[in-house]
Design a protein around this motif. Sequence first.
Motif, mmCIF file in Angstrom:
data_model
loop_
_atom_site.group_PDB
_atom_site.id
_atom_site.type_symbol
_atom_site.label_atom_id
_atom_site.label_comp_id
_atom_site.label_asym_id
_atom_site.label_seq_id
_atom_site.Cartn_x
_atom_site.Cartn_y
_atom_site.Cartn_z
ATOM 1 N N VAL A 9 8.005 9.301 -1.724
ATOM 2 C CA VAL A 9 7.754 8.165 -0.826
ATOM 3 C C VAL A 9 6.341 7.634 -1.063
ATOM 4 N N TYR A 10 5.380 8.534 -1.135
ATOM 5 C CA TYR A 10 3.993 8.128 -1.377
ATOM 6 C C TYR A 10 3.865 7.412 -2.722
ATOM 7 N N ASP A 11 4.434 7.992 -3.778
ATOM 8 C CA ASP A 11 4.321 7.392 -5.111
ATOM 9 C C ASP A 11 4.882 5.980 -5.124
ATOM 10 N N PHE A 12 6.033 5.774 -4.498
ATOM 11 C CA PHE A 12 6.653 4.447 -4.500
ATOM 12 C C PHE A 12 5.870 3.475 -3.613
ATOM 13 N N ALA A 13 5.565 3.892 -2.397
ATOM 14 C CA ALA A 13 4.927 2.990 -1.444
ATOM 15 C C ALA A 13 3.496 2.632 -1.845
ATOM 16 N N SER A 14 2.809 3.525 -2.519
ATOM 17 C CA SER A 14 1.418 3.256 -2.908
ATOM 18 C C SER A 14 1.303 2.471 -4.209
ATOM 19 N N ASN A 15 2.410 2.269 -4.899
ATOM 20 C CA ASN A 15 2.410 1.481 -6.129
ATOM 21 C C ASN A 15 2.463 0.009 -5.751
ATOM 22 N N VAL A 16 1.372 -0.720 -5.969
ATOM 23 C CA VAL A 16 1.287 -2.110 -5.509
ATOM 24 C C VAL A 16 2.345 -3.012 -6.136
ATOM 25 N N ALA A 17 2.832 -2.663 -7.306
ATOM 26 C CA ALA A 17 3.877 -3.467 -7.938
ATOM 27 C C ALA A 17 5.175 -3.433 -7.128
ATOM 28 N N ASN A 18 5.353 -2.396 -6.312
ATOM 29 C CA ASN A 18 6.568 -2.255 -5.506
ATOM 30 C C ASN A 18 6.504 -2.975 -4.166
ATOM 31 N N LEU A 19 5.348 -3.482 -3.777
ATOM 32 C CA LEU A 19 5.197 -4.087 -2.448
ATOM 33 C C LEU A 19 6.238 -5.164 -2.146
ATOM 34 N N PRO A 20 6.511 -6.104 -3.054
ATOM 35 C CA PRO A 20 7.499 -7.142 -2.711
ATOM 36 C C PRO A 20 8.903 -6.608 -2.463
ATOM 37 N N GLU A 21 9.194 -5.397 -2.937
ATOM 38 C CA GLU A 21 10.521 -4.806 -2.714
ATOM 39 C C GLU A 21 10.716 -4.316 -1.296
ATOM 40 N N TRP A 22 9.637 -3.911 -0.662
ATOM 41 C CA TRP A 22 9.808 -3.314 0.661
ATOM 42 C C TRP A 22 8.855 -3.852 1.723
ATOM 43 N N ALA A 23 7.678 -4.293 1.364
ATOM 44 C CA ALA A 23 6.672 -4.725 2.340
ATOM 45 C C ALA A 23 6.590 -6.244 2.421
ATOM 46 N N VAL A 24 7.712 -6.871 2.748
ATOM 47 C CA VAL A 24 7.735 -8.342 2.778
ATOM 48 C C VAL A 24 6.892 -8.895 3.926
ATOM 49 N N GLY A 25 6.530 -8.055 4.891
ATOM 50 C CA GLY A 25 5.594 -8.480 5.924
ATOM 51 C C GLY A 25 4.194 -8.681 5.373
ATOM 52 N N LEU A 26 3.955 -8.195 4.159
ATOM 53 C CA LEU A 26 2.669 -8.362 3.483
ATOM 54 C C LEU A 26 2.807 -9.175 2.208
ATOM 55 N N ALA A 27 3.756 -8.826 1.368
ATOM 56 C CA ALA A 27 3.862 -9.444 0.036
ATOM 57 C C ALA A 27 5.219 -10.115 -0.128
ATOM 58 N N GLN A 28 5.215 -11.438 -0.180
ATOM 59 C CA GLN A 28 6.470 -12.167 -0.316
ATOM 60 C C GLN A 28 6.760 -12.589 -1.749
ATOM 61 N N SER A 29 5.868 -12.269 -2.649
ATOM 62 C CA SER A 29 6.073 -12.583 -4.063
ATOM 63 C C SER A 29 5.287 -11.581 -4.889
ATOM 64 N N ARG A 30 5.340 -11.753 -6.183
ATOM 65 C CA ARG A 30 4.631 -10.847 -7.091
ATOM 66 C C ARG A 30 3.163 -10.741 -6.698
ATOM 67 N N VAL A 31 2.641 -9.544 -6.815
ATOM 68 C CA VAL A 31 1.248 -9.266 -6.485
ATOM 69 C C VAL A 31 0.383 -9.542 -7.707
ATOM 70 N N VAL A 32 -0.708 -10.269 -7.513
ATOM 71 C CA VAL A 32 -1.665 -10.536 -8.587
ATOM 72 C C VAL A 32 -2.854 -9.617 -8.370
ATOM 73 N N GLN A 33 -3.151 -8.806 -9.387
ATOM 74 C CA GLN A 33 -4.247 -7.853 -9.259
ATOM 75 C C GLN A 33 -5.455 -8.348 -10.038
ATOM 76 N N LYS A 34 -6.610 -8.397 -9.339
ATOM 77 C CA LYS A 34 -7.884 -8.770 -9.954
ATOM 78 C C LYS A 34 -8.867 -7.651 -9.662
ATOM 79 N N GLY A 35 -8.947 -6.706 -10.588
ATOM 80 C CA GLY A 35 -9.759 -5.513 -10.354
ATOM 81 C C GLY A 35 -9.138 -4.684 -9.257
ATOM 82 N N ALA A 36 -9.931 -4.327 -8.257
ATOM 83 C CA ALA A 36 -9.430 -3.517 -7.145
ATOM 84 C C ALA A 36 -8.803 -4.361 -6.039
ATOM 85 N N VAL A 37 -8.877 -5.688 -6.173
ATOM 86 C CA VAL A 37 -8.379 -6.588 -5.139
ATOM 87 C C VAL A 37 -7.037 -7.172 -5.553
#
Length: 131
Positions: A17-45
């Motif tokens: 659960v931790y491995d999946f949920a902490s992987n930012v690439a997975n956010l749009p699959e489950w955390a739609v309250g935060l990420a409604q599309s692909r996540v763009v990573q710029k360094g740590a942000v």
Amino acid sequence: MRSHHVSRVIRAPSNAVYDFASNVANLPEWAVGLAQSRVVQKGAVLLVQSPMGRVKVQFVERNTFGVIDHDVTLPSGTVVTNPVRVLPHPHGAEVVFTVRQIERDDAEFARDIGIVQEDLDRLAHVLGDPT
């Protein structure tokens, strides 16, 4: 400012659960309250299109404690710290997310709590827990 803890038991090993949920690439699959599309990573942000508009997100580093805390910088510039824990549970894992009432009236706060619960239910479903 009020806080409300939302939790969900997931019938999967806590490390999975931790491995999946902490992987930012997975956010749009489950955390739609935060990420409604692909996540763009710029360094740590992370730059994320959310229901609140475009936000910046910064997660704590991966760790062995099941901590997935993250700061969300709202379009207003307000930074909200979201404590999240993945805890071992007799039936797998328990995810606990603290929702804070910042810049929200009571109705919006209640809606945010519901959105987080839906996200945790979606996380469970994605990880194969139909309950």
